[in-house]
Design a protein around this motif. Sequence first.
Motif, PDB file in Angstrom:
ATOM      1  N   HIS A  78       0.809  -1.023  -0.038  1.00  0.00           N
ATOM      2  CA  HIS A  78      -0.014   0.076  -0.075  1.00  0.00           C
ATOM      3  C   HIS A  78       0.959   1.133   0.092  1.00  0.00           C
ATOM      4  CE1 HIS A  78      -2.843  -3.186   1.538  1.00  0.00           C
ATOM      5  NE2 HIS A  78      -3.952  -2.135   1.238  1.00  0.00           N
ATOM      6  N   ASP A  80      -0.219   4.013   1.460  1.00  0.00           N
ATOM      7  CA  ASP A  80      -0.189   4.326   2.961  1.00  0.00           C
ATOM      8  C   ASP A  80       0.006   3.288   3.682  1.00  0.00           C
ATOM      9  OD1 ASP A  80      -1.411   4.755   5.609  1.00  0.00           O
ATOM     10  OD2 ASP A  80      -3.367   4.889   4.844  1.00  0.00           O
ATOM     11  N   HIS A  82      -0.016   2.787   6.902  1.00  0.00           N
ATOM     12  CA  HIS A  82      -0.953   2.513   7.859  1.00  0.00           C
ATOM     13  C   HIS A  82      -2.020   1.533   7.384  1.00  0.00           C
ATOM     14  CE1 HIS A  82      -4.063   3.004  10.886  1.00  0.00           C
ATOM     15  NE2 HIS A  82      -2.954   3.029  11.791  1.00  0.00           N
ATOM     16  N   CYS A 109       3.626   8.246  -1.078  1.00  0.00           N
ATOM     17  CA  CYS A 109       3.417   7.430   0.060  1.00  0.00           C
ATOM     18  C   CYS A 109       3.574   8.176   1.215  1.00  0.00           C
ATOM     19  CB  CYS A 109       4.592   6.446   0.001  1.00  0.00           C
ATOM     20  SG  CYS A 109       4.466   5.498  -1.407  1.00  0.00           S
ATOM     21  N   GLN A 112      -0.214   9.946   1.776  1.00  0.00           N
ATOM     22  CA  GLN A 112      -1.047   9.016   2.076  1.00  0.00           C
ATOM     23  C   GLN A 112      -0.934   8.400   3.473  1.00  0.00           C
ATOM     24  OE1 GLN A 112      -2.398   6.322  -1.217  1.00  0.00           O
ATOM     25  NE2 GLN A 112      -1.566   7.854  -2.597  1.00  0.00           N
ATOM     26  N   THR A 113       0.369   8.135   3.996  1.00  0.00           N
ATOM     27  CA  THR A 113       0.531   7.327   5.237  1.00  0.00           C
ATOM     28  C   THR A 113       0.114   8.659   6.249  1.00  0.00           C
ATOM     29  OG1 THR A 113       2.335   6.135   4.468  1.00  0.00           O
ATOM     30  CG2 THR A 113       2.281   6.736   6.651  1.00  0.00           C
ATOM     31  N   GLY A 116      -3.706   8.479   6.405  1.00  0.00           N
ATOM     32  CA  GLY A 116      -4.045   7.306   7.257  1.00  0.00           C
ATOM     33  C   GLY A 116      -3.679   7.397   8.512  1.00  0.00           C
TER      34      GLY A 116
END
Length: 191
Positions: A78, A80, A82, A109, A112-113, A116
Amino acid sequence: MRLRRENSLLLIVDLQERLLPVIDGGDQAVAEAAWLGGVAQALEVPLWLTEQYPAGLGGSDPRLLEGPGEHQCWQKVHFDAHAEPAFAEALAGSGRHQVVLCGAEAHICVLQTGLGLLEAGYEVAWLTEATVSRRAAEAELARRRLERAGAWAVSADMVAYEWLERCDDARFEDVHRRFLRQRSARPLRFY
């Protein structure tokens, strides 16, 4: 919001060997992340790294792993981190609710992380001089978007001194001798 070392975790996202040559400011990002990683390890703040598709992008830059302390490395599919069940479970079990976040690419990344983590209720600090993309404008756009979502921008020095809290502690002497005194006076780019 003040960062506390007992509540914090340093998360370095995808600063990987084969990705860095095309990243604007990649060397500075690795140097700053490695420096704060050393401070984190000296203060017993967990250091976690992620790797996206290491078969193609290589492993984490070796400079990030030179510190004497332990670190945990997570491979992910993913964007993300998380969204990876094992990562999310381990983070929840860590008891840490403040995540100092940096890495590449900022607009994919790392963003998005961060989103999340915020959605899951964590406090997120965006380490500005160690969060980069192929194009600096995209890193800046990602930072602004994450700040609007509730994260805050920080520098490595801000984080280090917030984790230290005071100068009359034995840990301050150790960290000052090993890390703070050695900071170069070179100008930093903040994205």
